[in-house]
Design a protein around this motif. Structure first.
Motif, short mmCIF file in Angstrom:
data_model
loop_
_atom_site.label_atom_id
_atom_site.label_comp_id
_atom_site.label_asym_id
_atom_site.label_seq_id
_atom_site.Cartn_x
_atom_site.Cartn_y
_atom_site.Cartn_z
N GLN A 178 0.83 -1.20 0.00
CA GLN A 178 0.00 0.00 0.00
C GLN A 178 0.87 1.25 0.00
OE1 GLN A 178 -2.35 -0.92 3.49
NE2 GLN A 178 -4.16 -1.42 2.27
N ARG A 179 1.91 1.24 0.79
CA ARG A 179 2.79 2.41 0.85
C ARG A 179 3.52 2.61 -0.48
NH1 ARG A 179 6.34 2.36 6.23
NH2 ARG A 179 6.67 4.53 5.61
N LEU A 180 3.99 1.53 -1.08
CA LEU A 180 4.67 1.63 -2.38
C LEU A 180 3.72 2.16 -3.45
CD1 LEU A 180 6.75 -1.68 -2.41
CD2 LEU A 180 7.68 0.64 -2.34
N SER A 181 2.48 1.67 -3.45
CA SER A 181 1.53 2.10 -4.47
C SER A 181 1.12 3.56 -4.32
CB SER A 181 0.29 1.21 -4.44
OG SER A 181 -0.43 1.36 -3.24
N GLU A 182 1.23 4.09 -3.10
CA GLU A 182 0.95 5.51 -2.89
C GLU A 182 2.12 6.38 -3.34
OE1 GLU A 182 -0.03 5.93 1.21
OE2 GLU A 182 -2.03 5.04 1.00
N ILE A 183 3.34 5.93 -3.05
CA ILE A 183 4.53 6.71 -3.40
C ILE A 183 4.82 6.65 -4.90
CG2 ILE A 183 7.03 6.85 -3.08
CD1 ILE A 183 6.52 5.96 -0.16
N LYS A 184 4.65 5.47 -5.50
CA LYS A 184 4.76 5.23 -6.94
C LYS A 184 6.18 5.24 -7.50
CE LYS A 184 0.14 6.60 -8.47
NZ LYS A 184 -0.48 6.91 -7.18
N ILE A 185 7.08 6.05 -6.95
CA ILE A 185 8.46 6.10 -7.43
C ILE A 185 9.40 5.85 -6.25
CG2 ILE A 185 10.30 7.48 -8.47
CD1 ILE A 185 8.21 6.90 -10.47
N VAL A 186 10.30 4.87 -6.42
CA VAL A 186 11.28 4.57 -5.38
C VAL A 186 12.66 5.04 -5.87
CG1 VAL A 186 12.37 2.75 -4.02
CG2 VAL A 186 9.94 2.57 -4.62
N PRO A 187 13.19 6.11 -5.31
CA PRO A 187 14.53 6.56 -5.70
C PRO A 187 15.59 5.52 -5.31
CG PRO A 187 13.34 8.30 -4.54
CD PRO A 187 12.57 7.03 -4.34
N VAL A 188 16.36 5.09 -6.28
CA VAL A 188 17.42 4.10 -6.04
C VAL A 188 18.74 4.85 -5.91
CG1 VAL A 188 18.60 2.06 -6.94
CG2 VAL A 188 16.14 2.37 -7.34
N ILE A 189 19.38 4.69 -4.75
CA ILE A 189 20.50 5.56 -4.38
C ILE A 189 21.74 4.75 -4.04
CG2 ILE A 189 21.26 7.31 -2.72
CD1 ILE A 189 18.16 7.79 -2.24
N ALA A 190 22.86 5.15 -4.60
CA ALA A 190 24.17 4.62 -4.20
C ALA A 190 24.92 5.77 -3.53
CB ALA A 190 24.93 4.10 -5.42
N ILE A 191 24.94 5.78 -2.21
CA ILE A 191 25.51 6.92 -1.49
C ILE A 191 26.92 6.58 -1.01
CG2 ILE A 191 24.46 6.28 0.73
CD1 ILE A 191 23.99 9.40 1.07
N LYS A 192 27.85 7.48 -1.29
CA LYS A 192 29.26 7.24 -0.97
C LYS A 192 29.64 7.74 0.42
CE LYS A 192 30.36 7.96 -5.86
NZ LYS A 192 31.04 8.88 -6.82
N ASP A 193 28.88 8.71 0.93
CA ASP A 193 29.22 9.34 2.21
C ASP A 193 27.98 9.35 3.10
OD1 ASP A 193 30.05 10.84 4.34
OD2 ASP A 193 30.63 12.60 3.16
#
Length: 207
Positions: free
Chosen positions: A6-21
């Motif tokens: 339900q939460r995913l369907s409300e947000i619709k876009i999941v930012p995929v992040i590779a964070i170095k710091d």
């Protein structure tokens, strides 16, 4: 209490992040939450992943946070310790799936063909990641899978502003994963205002 789907369907876009710091993770979470995308999939492509997740969770307890590119049971343990809501893997590894089930954490494994979807269903899963989406046939392939299998999909890989709504229009698609709104150089250079603009643009696309 809302389910993960339900939460995913409300947000619709999941930012995929590779964070170095990891020291920049809390600020990044703030920018995401304040500009309409209160979600992140932090990938284990960097050594800072677990610490970044911890920082995000401390700063924004209600944010939807997943770990991505999870390849080992050790990374599952690190993800759970860091406080994730779900785990994402690029492929379908039965060992990783079973371990997540034993640890009582939701896993969304990667699939891109009928046989893998059937393996996922056999193991009791009802949500899978269609990856890599565009190289695997895009919306045409996904529609073919969706017509046969009673599962939900989170396509990732080649998703961008020009095609994201094509994927989201498929009823069995909960959300799409994407990297375009979180360029690594903007994080590295702490260009938070520029990131905010990109994130707001995404939020407006899916509004």
């Amino acid at each position: 209490m809302k389910t993960l789907n339900q939460r995913l369907s409300e947000i619709k876009i999941v930012p995929v992040i590779a964070i170095k710091d990891a020291a920049k993770a809390a600020k990044l979470a703030e920018v995401l939450c304040e500009n309409g995308l209160p979600c992140a999939e932090v990938t284990f492509r960097t050594e800072q992943a677990a610490d970044a997740i911890k920082a995000m969770r401390r700063a924004f307890p209600d944010m939807l946070i997943g770990s991505g590119t999870v390849l080992t049971t050790a990374q599952v343990d690190q993800s759970i310790e860091a406080g994730v809501d779900f785990v994402v893997s690029p492929g379908f590894n039965p060992t990783t799936v079973k371990y997540c089930q034993q640890r009582n954490i939701t896993i969304i494994p990667g699939i891109n063909n009928p046989s893998l979807v059937e393996q996922a269903i056999k193991m009791g899963l009802d949500t899978v990641k269609f990856f890599p989406a565009e190289p695997s046939g895009g919306t045409a392939m996904l529609k073919s899978l969706a017509a046969v299998y009673p599962v939900s999909f989170m396509p990732t890989g080649g998703i961008n502003p020009s095609n994201v709504n094509d994927y989201l229009s498929i009823p069995s698609v909960l959300a799409c994963g994407g990297t375009w709104m979180i360029p690594n150089d903007l994080i590295d250079n702490e260009q938070w205002d520029e990131l905010a603009i990109l994130i707001r643009e995404v939020a407006s696309i899916i509004a």
